[in-house]
Each structure stands twice: as C-alpha cells, then as structure tokens.
Design an enzyme around this catalytic site. Structure first.
Site, PDB file in Angstrom:
ATOM      1  CE1 TYR A   6       0.090   2.475   9.703  1.00 37.79           C
ATOM      2  CE2 TYR A   6       0.869   0.381  10.575  1.00 37.79           C
ATOM      3  CZ  TYR A   6      -0.128   1.131   9.990  1.00 37.79           C
ATOM      4  OH  TYR A   6      -1.339   0.552   9.685  1.00 37.79           O
ATOM      5  CG  HIS A  56      -1.747  -1.194   1.387  1.00 40.45           C
ATOM      6  ND1 HIS A  56      -2.366  -1.528   2.574  1.00 40.45           N
ATOM      7  CD2 HIS A  56      -2.097  -2.177   0.504  1.00 40.45           C
ATOM      8  CE1 HIS A  56      -3.056  -2.644   2.421  1.00 40.45           C
ATOM      9  NE2 HIS A  56      -2.903  -3.051   1.176  1.00 40.45           N
TER      10      HIS A  56
END
Length: 476
Positions: free
Chosen positions: A134, A71
């Site tokens: 993240y 992605h």
C-alpha cells in the site's frame, strides 16, 4: 485462482463513498508477469485522485488465513497485492450517514483499491506467501487520530472465508472495540486565517461553531513568520481560507507600507501556497479589482490580462500568480468591499447625521461587495466541487460610482442626497500631502462564470438597503 492477464485499467465505484476498486493491466507469460502497480499519469486519467503518496509499505504473510485489521488511519491508501490473493473488507469509520457501511471483495495482482482517509482496511490471506502493498500519503505520527473496529463485530457482519476462530490474529486486533464504541474519524478541517478582520468575521458567521472549522488570528498563526510548515499537522486539513491581507492602498505607497504589503500579500501567501501544495490542501485566496488598470470598456472577465497601477494592486496580482500554482485553488476577485466595522458606507452615514456635505468621486465605477456575500461564495465554491480557478465575486446589479452610492446612503437614511457633491479623483486628492495610490476607474467585474457555477450574489443596492437597516436597528 490464477491472476487474470490483459485487463484494461478501469475504476469501479463501491458501496462506500470514495472507496474505488481498480482493474490493473497485468502482462504475463510462462516466465511470470509484470504490471505497473502505480503510474501517476494513467491512473489519474482513469479517475484515481492525485493523492500524493509519500511512502510505500509491504505486509508479507506466509500462511493462508492470516487476518489483519480493521484499521482506519487519517490518510489515504492505494492498496494492491504483489503476490498471492486476499479477501478484503473495508468499513467506513468516518463521521456521517455511511458510518459502518461495508464493502468486501477479493484482490489478486490484477486488482487494487483506493481507500480514503477514515475507511477501515482489513484482509485475510487466501494463498500462502501473500504480499500486501500500500501507498500512503502521510507518514505515521503518534499525534494522528486512528479508529479501529473488531474483526468479529456483529453489527457490520463480515463473512470471513475462513472463520476467525481458525486463523492467526494479533492480540491487538482481537481486542479492538465494537462499532458502538468506535470513535468516528472526523472530516478534515477547514482553517480560516485572519478571522478577526472584516471578511474573517463574516466567515465566522457563515461557518459558525462547526467543529471541523478552525479560526486563527495573527496572534495564533502568523503566516509571515518562519516555521509555518511545522505550525500544524497539515494532513488533517482539507481547506485553507486566507482572509488575511494588507488592504491600506494608499499607505502601501510609502516605504514602510510597501514592505508590509508585500510581506502579507505575497511572502505569507507563498508560504501558504507551498504548504497547500505539499499536503494536497485547497487554498482559497481573495483578490481584488486593483489587479486591473481600469481602462477597459465593459466588464472585466477572469481571463482579462492584469495591469495593476500601484503597490497594493501589484501585490494582489503577484498573490494571484502564486495561488494559481496550488493544484487545488479558488481565487475570488472582488471589489469595493463592505463589512462589519468602519467603511465607506458607515462613514457616509455618519457624515449625513453630523450635517456634513461631502465631496465624493464620480469617475470610479463598480459594484459594492458585502463580506457576507464573499463568505457565502467561498462556502458554496468549496462545497460544490466547482472547477478550481479564478472567480469574480461582487455584488450584482447595475454598477455605479462612489458618488452614486453616497447619494443612496443619504437618501436611504432620510437626508437630502443633493448635499453630496461630485468631484473627479484628481480633484479629491489634489491637496493630499501623503502618497495616494492610483485607482482603477472601471472596477466592474463580470459575474457570469461564478453564476454558471451556482454562486450568485445579491443585488448590491438591495444589500445596501439591508445593511443600513441593520445599522439603524443596532443603533436604536
């Protein structure tokens, strides 16, 4: 494989531009371990971009072989492993020469990776109970443009440690397109405000029909109106060039003009600066010699103290101070601007043709600056990675007075320069019934800093020659 303890914080470049691998110091003993997963001061000093994270996400995976991705979102990510170990694969899905480039490595808690906008992120777990974390610098939005790549794409040829037919993959990830069908993520946009003004038209000529450049006028984006923060998806922009300004120096001395000058040059700029700061955008602001009082002997440098004489200069000085609060900013101080449309040069040329012998001031000294030079300087500064800050940008060459320039216009157009008479500024405005702004007598700006940054400008006199030739061609 055990996590490696005691490494120094360090950044390593990868084969994908802007994708950086980091060693993280992890401190451990028999009880477990501790690390600073994100520490702004230390990590920016180590070379991590100050990318402004706004959200922290964690993906937990309980089984070995869980595979996620590829992605590419329109934001930046700082990725690390909280516990466990992964095989990571990153693919450049941005427009450009490196589209399709691949980088792979293993991450454990002692490593992290900075993933720039448009680079596809994917991983496969190599240990059970793996937590993949993240930091991101934008919130998810349905209006954002995403790109995806099939994990099994033959073109990029990722060698997964565990074959994809033996692991857990979501149905969506299985059905993502091959590289030949991927829509590359375009670069962030440049927004040019005030695109119908003299400088705005020069910027249109400089940047052309580049799809990553957006032009706005006051009708399509009024920076003095409420709601600027929501007027665009600002994370899609890299640079804002503000070519809109109030420049009627004499009218600014009237009550109405003062209000308009402060609104355009200060209030509107404040809103732009806040937006640029919040979203990590580079702000380009055009300033003026009017921030100085003109009493200095010699050229003004970027470090000289400001001392504006009138309302216009005060608003430009205030604008400079505001623009400097933006971490990424270029301020171009310029003087005696000449562009497409009505200006001093076109006025002198017209008077010469009509047989009028003008009186022109000879006690204001500076250099002409053509808008094409300003536009070129803006483009060069933004593309060069030059240090942020203030740069003087004017025409080069020997300074002169408005009187000298008027005589040049007459002479170059085939008229007797002796028809131009010299007067002082006081004499010129002696019979004016309207408010008159004080002008700096010395408007000569040092060009050394800009030239050291690789931003040179043409000789002002030669530019004048070329300008008049182009006007004559257009007329004929």
């Amino acid at each position: 494989m055990a996590t490696e303890f005691g490494k120094a914080l360090a950044r390593t470049e990868t084969t994908i531009p802007g994708l950086f691998l980091f060693d993280l110091p992890v401190h451990g003993d028999s009880r477990g371990w501790f690390k600073e997963n994100w520490q702004h001061e230390k990590m920016t000093a180590a070379g991590l971009e100050d990318f402004g994270p706004v959200q922290n996400n964690i993906s937990f995976n309980d089984a070995v072989g869980t595979t996620r991705g590829i992605h590419a979102e329109p934001w930046d990510k700082f990725v690390s492993v909280a516990t466990g170990r992964i095989f990571g694969a990153w693919v450049d899905l941005r427009e450009g020469d490196t589209f399709g480039a691949v980088f792979t490595t293993e991450l454990d808690p002692s490593k992290a990776i900075y993933v720039p906008r448009g680079v596809g992120n994917s991983y496969q777990t190599l240990e059970p109970d793996t937590a993949y974390t993240y930091l991101v610098n934008d919130h998810w939005s349905p209006a954002a443009s995403y790109s995806f790549l099939n994990l099994a794409d033959e073109t990029v040829g990722i060698t997964w440690p565990i074959p994809l037919d033996q692991v857990e993959i979501s149905a969506k990830d299985k059905n993502h397109p091959r590289l030949s069908d991927v829509t590359p993520i375009p670069p962030k946009k440049t927004l040019i405000i005030g695109a119908n003004g003299q400088l705005g038209r020069a910027l249109r000529a400089e940047y052309g029909e580049n799809p990553s450049v957006e032009y706005t006028t006051r009708d399509t984006l009024d920076i003095t109106a409420p709601g600027l923060a929501a007027a665009r998806r600002w994370r899609d922009y890299d640079t804002i060039i503000n070519a809109a300004a109030y420049t009627a120096v004499d009218t600014a001395e009237t009550p109405e003009g003062r209000t308009h000058a402060w609104a355009a040059n200060v209030t509107g700029l404040t809103a732009l600066a806040e937006t640029a700061t919040r979203h990590g955008i580079t702000l380009v602001h055009v300033s003026s010699d009017y921030v100085f009082d003109g009493t200095k002997t010699g050229e003004y440098t970027e470090e000289d103290p400001i001392s504006p004489l009138g309302v216009y200069g005060q608003t430009k000085a205030a604008g400079d101070a505001i623009a400097q609060t933006v971490p990424r900013h270029y301020i171009l101080r310029t003087s005696w601007v000449i562009g497409d449309g009505n200006n001093f040069i076109s006025t002198m040329a017209r008077l010469a043709e009509k047989g009028i012998d003008p009186k022109v001031v000879n006690d204001q000294v500076g250099r002409l600056t053509f808008t094409s030079d300003i536009a070129s300087a803006i483009s060069k500064l933004c593309a060069s990675g030059a240090p942020y800050g203030i740069y003087n940008v004017t025409g080069a060459g020997t300074p002169g007075s408005w009187y000298d320039i008027a005589r040049d216009v007459y002479r170059l157009n085939g008229h007797d320069p002796e028809r131009v008479s010299a007067v002082s500024t006081e004499e010129y405005f002696a019979n004016s019934t309207a408010p008159v702004a004080q002008r700096p007598r010395n408007s000569v700006l040092s060009l050394a800093k800009a030239q050291a940054a690789g931003v040179g400008t043409a000789d002002a006199h030669q530019s004048l020659v070329g300008y008049l030739e182009s006007v004559r061609r257009d007329v004929s």
